[in-house]
Design a protein around this motif. Structure first.
Motif, PDB file in Angstrom:
ATOM      1  N   THR A 104       0.810  -1.222   0.000  1.00  0.00           N
ATOM      2  CA  THR A 104       0.000   0.000   0.000  1.00  0.00           C
ATOM      3  C   THR A 104       0.846   1.275   0.000  1.00  0.00           C
ATOM      4  N   SER A 105       2.165   1.161  -0.179  1.00  0.00           N
ATOM      5  CA  SER A 105       3.068   2.306  -0.005  1.00  0.00           C
ATOM      6  C   SER A 105       3.053   3.322  -1.127  1.00  0.00           C
ATOM      7  N   GLY A 106       2.722   2.948  -2.321  1.00  0.00           N
ATOM      8  CA  GLY A 106       2.895   3.856  -3.444  1.00  0.00           C
ATOM      9  C   GLY A 106       4.307   3.699  -3.993  1.00  0.00           C
ATOM     10  N   ASN A 107       4.620   4.455  -5.027  1.00  0.00           N
ATOM     11  CA  ASN A 107       5.887   4.266  -5.729  1.00  0.00           C
ATOM     12  C   ASN A 107       6.853   5.430  -5.624  1.00  0.00           C
ATOM     13  N   ILE A 108       6.536   6.452  -4.832  1.00  0.00           N
ATOM     14  CA  ILE A 108       7.361   7.658  -4.821  1.00  0.00           C
ATOM     15  C   ILE A 108       7.858   7.959  -3.411  1.00  0.00           C
ATOM     16  N   ILE A 109       9.163   8.201  -3.319  1.00  0.00           N
ATOM     17  CA  ILE A 109       9.758   8.701  -2.087  1.00  0.00           C
ATOM     18  C   ILE A 109      10.003  10.190  -2.291  1.00  0.00           C
ATOM     19  N   GLN A 110       9.458  10.993  -1.407  1.00  0.00           N
ATOM     20  CA  GLN A 110       9.678  12.434  -1.440  1.00  0.00           C
ATOM     21  C   GLN A 110      10.968  12.736  -0.687  1.00  0.00           C
ATOM     22  N   ALA A 111      11.866  13.490  -1.303  1.00  0.00           N
ATOM     23  CA  ALA A 111      13.094  13.935  -0.647  1.00  0.00           C
ATOM     24  C   ALA A 111      13.094  15.455  -0.667  1.00  0.00           C
ATOM     25  N   SER A 112      13.189  16.067   0.497  1.00  0.00           N
ATOM     26  CA  SER A 112      13.179  17.526   0.563  1.00  0.00           C
ATOM     27  C   SER A 112      14.348  18.022   1.401  1.00  0.00           C
ATOM     28  N   LEU A 113      14.900  19.141   0.971  1.00  0.00           N
ATOM     29  CA  LEU A 113      16.026  19.791   1.628  1.00  0.00           C
ATOM     30  C   LEU A 113      15.490  20.987   2.401  1.00  0.00           C
ATOM     31  N   TRP A 114      15.852  21.083   3.670  1.00  0.00           N
ATOM     32  CA  TRP A 114      15.334  22.122   4.557  1.00  0.00           C
ATOM     33  C   TRP A 114      16.466  22.884   5.220  1.00  0.00           C
ATOM     34  N   ASP A 115      16.191  24.129   5.595  1.00  0.00           N
ATOM     35  CA  ASP A 115      17.074  24.931   6.435  1.00  0.00           C
ATOM     36  C   ASP A 115      16.414  25.007   7.804  1.00  0.00           C
TER      37      ASP A 115
END
Length: 123
Positions: free
Chosen positions: A97-108
């Motif tokens: 049920t996970s889906g196929n996309i990993i979101q990667a985000s860069l934060w300050d």
């Protein structure tokens, strides 16, 4: 292309397929059916290169947030740098049920304030 350059991030990833039918790897998720473990995805966040300055001193306090469905991981914050070296690994349970996309985000990171997003991508 209308997008700002947010530097370069280096990630590595490994997908391990799990072949199992044991009861602890399958669980009921109510009326939606069953959730089944399909594999493990290991992602290593290695480094950032030439990130944009976000602080008044010309640096930033970067960290990475990774998300797959309801699983989320964050690297440690590396203070006052534009070239962080994280070398941190995370393991996602890849479920039916996970889906196929990993979101990667860069934060300050902003202590006491809301963190500022620098950029994001999909894996």
């Amino acid at each position: 292309d209308g997008q700002d350059n947010v530097g370069t991030l280096t990630l590595s990833y490994l997908v391990e397929v799990v072949h199992t039918s044991s009861a602890h790897d399958i669980k009921s998720i109510g009326t939606k059916g069953q959730e089944r473990l399909l594999g493990i995805i290991q992602i290593t966040v290695i480094e950032g290169i030439d990130l944009p300055p976000m602080n008044s001193d010309g640096t930033c306090d970067p960290f990475i947030r990774l998300q797959l469905s309801d699983q989320q991981f964050e690297t440690k914050v590396i203070p006052s740098t534009l070239n962080p070296k994280w070398r941190e690994s995370f393991e996602f349970r890849y479920l039916s049920t996970s889906g196929n996309i990993i979101q990667a985000s860069l934060w300050d990171s902003e202590v006491g304030l809301s963190d500022n997003i620098i950029g994001d991508t999909e894996i």
